[in-house]
Design an enzyme around this catalytic site. Sequence first.
Site, PDB file in Angstrom:
ATOM      1  N   HIS A  54       0.743  -1.339  -0.088  1.00 52.59           N
ATOM      2  CA  HIS A  54      -0.021  -0.071  -0.004  1.00 52.59           C
ATOM      3  C   HIS A  54       0.933   1.290   0.101  1.00 52.59           C
ATOM      4  CE1 HIS A  54      -3.221   2.711   1.062  1.00 52.59           C
ATOM      5  NE2 HIS A  54      -4.021   1.785   0.534  1.00 52.59           N
ATOM      6  N   ASP A 101      -7.930  -5.715  -0.021  1.00 51.32           N
ATOM      7  CA  ASP A 101      -8.416  -6.510  -1.028  1.00 51.32           C
ATOM      8  C   ASP A 101      -7.816  -7.984  -1.145  1.00 51.32           C
ATOM      9  OD1 ASP A 101      -9.756  -4.570  -2.813  1.00 51.32           O
ATOM     10  OD2 ASP A 101      -7.868  -3.952  -3.224  1.00 51.32           O
TER      11      ASP A 101
END
Length: 430
Positions: free
Chosen positions: A307, A364
Amino acid sequence: MTNPARIELDGQSVELPVVVGTEGEKAVDISSLRDVSGYITLDDGYGNTGSCTSKITFIDGEKGILRYRGIPIEQLAGQSTFIETAYLLIYGRLPHAKELQRFSDLLTLHENLHEDMKYHFEGFPSHAHPMAILSAMINASSCFYPGMEIGKPTAPYFDQHAARLISQVRTIAAFSYRKTRGLPIIYPKPANKYTANFLHMMFSDPYQDYELKPEVVRALDLIFLLHADHEQNCSTSTVRMVASSKANLMASAAAGVCALWGPLHGGANQAVIEMLEDIQRSGDDGSRFIQEAKDKRNGKRLMGFGHRVYKNHDPRAKIIRQTCNTLLKSLQIQDPLLDIAFRLEEAALKDDYFIERKLYPNVDFYSGIIMRAIGIPTELFTVIFAIGRMPGWIANFKEIMDESKTRIYRPRQIYMGPTLNSYVPMKDRG
Ligand code: CMC
């Protein structure tokens, strides 16, 4: 009062104001830099650029903190619903019972698409990606309702438009799912709550209502809630960018859907399942894939890992992982992809490559396995993300429109192309 920043440029000292956020984040305000020195700043991918100040969402990526309007995501996930959280994001505080009821009534009032919009679905081929349909239909909806040209949330139409967008995005998603499968369209039922209604429109048939299991409704509602906002990511910045030109809410949200689509952003949930399926098909236990994901030459990445902001853990991933486990147990589903995901996670978290780069599972990594268990097809996963992200986009749109000092977003660049050149007529080109 914070001391200004001072930088030396061409032997000249330039003083720039420092802005401090309510959580102590510091920024050098460089907006006057070019005027006083001729310099701009260069920040590829905006990794260190604050494009705005905002009161909506706070993230501390080093500590794994996410808060909507100051409230930790863990508290909202444990006690709130997607719709209450949507209200919180858009209007800045938790609603009282009457306010929540009014918001809920508005969602119900606007849940049906304009009947003429149904004909748009006819034009899409059956293999059309639902994100393309979603973006097109949201944009098309601005043709059907008054007030879209106003572009001001203070205008009397804002509450209706916001509710319409949140409510209809779910109707569009369910209609496009049924259309691509050649199934009859199921209309929303006003008595159902938001997420239950989505499941009803997706999976009921004309003669038999879908059985709404509370744990399934709750898991999907949680997925929506956990995606509801995430400050200045690729799609939200796109929404703000479009909104800054005073384009209407639907146009701004449609642009957000397009930005969300890519596999490095919202499309990662679809990419994760496709990756897990590939691993399963190839008979790999995950270890070969981990090696491949570290090798830059083949362009593979461990999808659902890493991320831009979180460098410790993604707090949403922790909640999703637990929900995934509980839901699969409760539905008595044994998904071999979950075992592969566990093995990949375990291996990656011990691997120096991932440790050094601070790559952890993101939201996700496990959300796709929940959606598979519910029966949502893989190509619809990113649409689910978009449904969830709608309140965040609306809140950011509202913030832009409410801020009288917002200027049109217009970054600069450093030109690296040819210097002054001349046009050569065709006959003289060698
Ligand atoms: N697998 C393997 N290597 C990775 C991965 C990954 N998933 N993510 C980053 N790296 C490596 C990258 O190759 C680079 O290595 P090096 O320093 O040797 O060149 C280093 O880590 C830094 O990566 P980056 O691309 O500069 O990081 P970024 O901040 O630009 O990208 C990211 C963030 C999320 C796009 C990236 O981590 C990624 O592609 N992850 C997989 C896709 C994914 O899961 N996206 C969903 C993000 S969460 C949902 C959302 O909010 O959108």
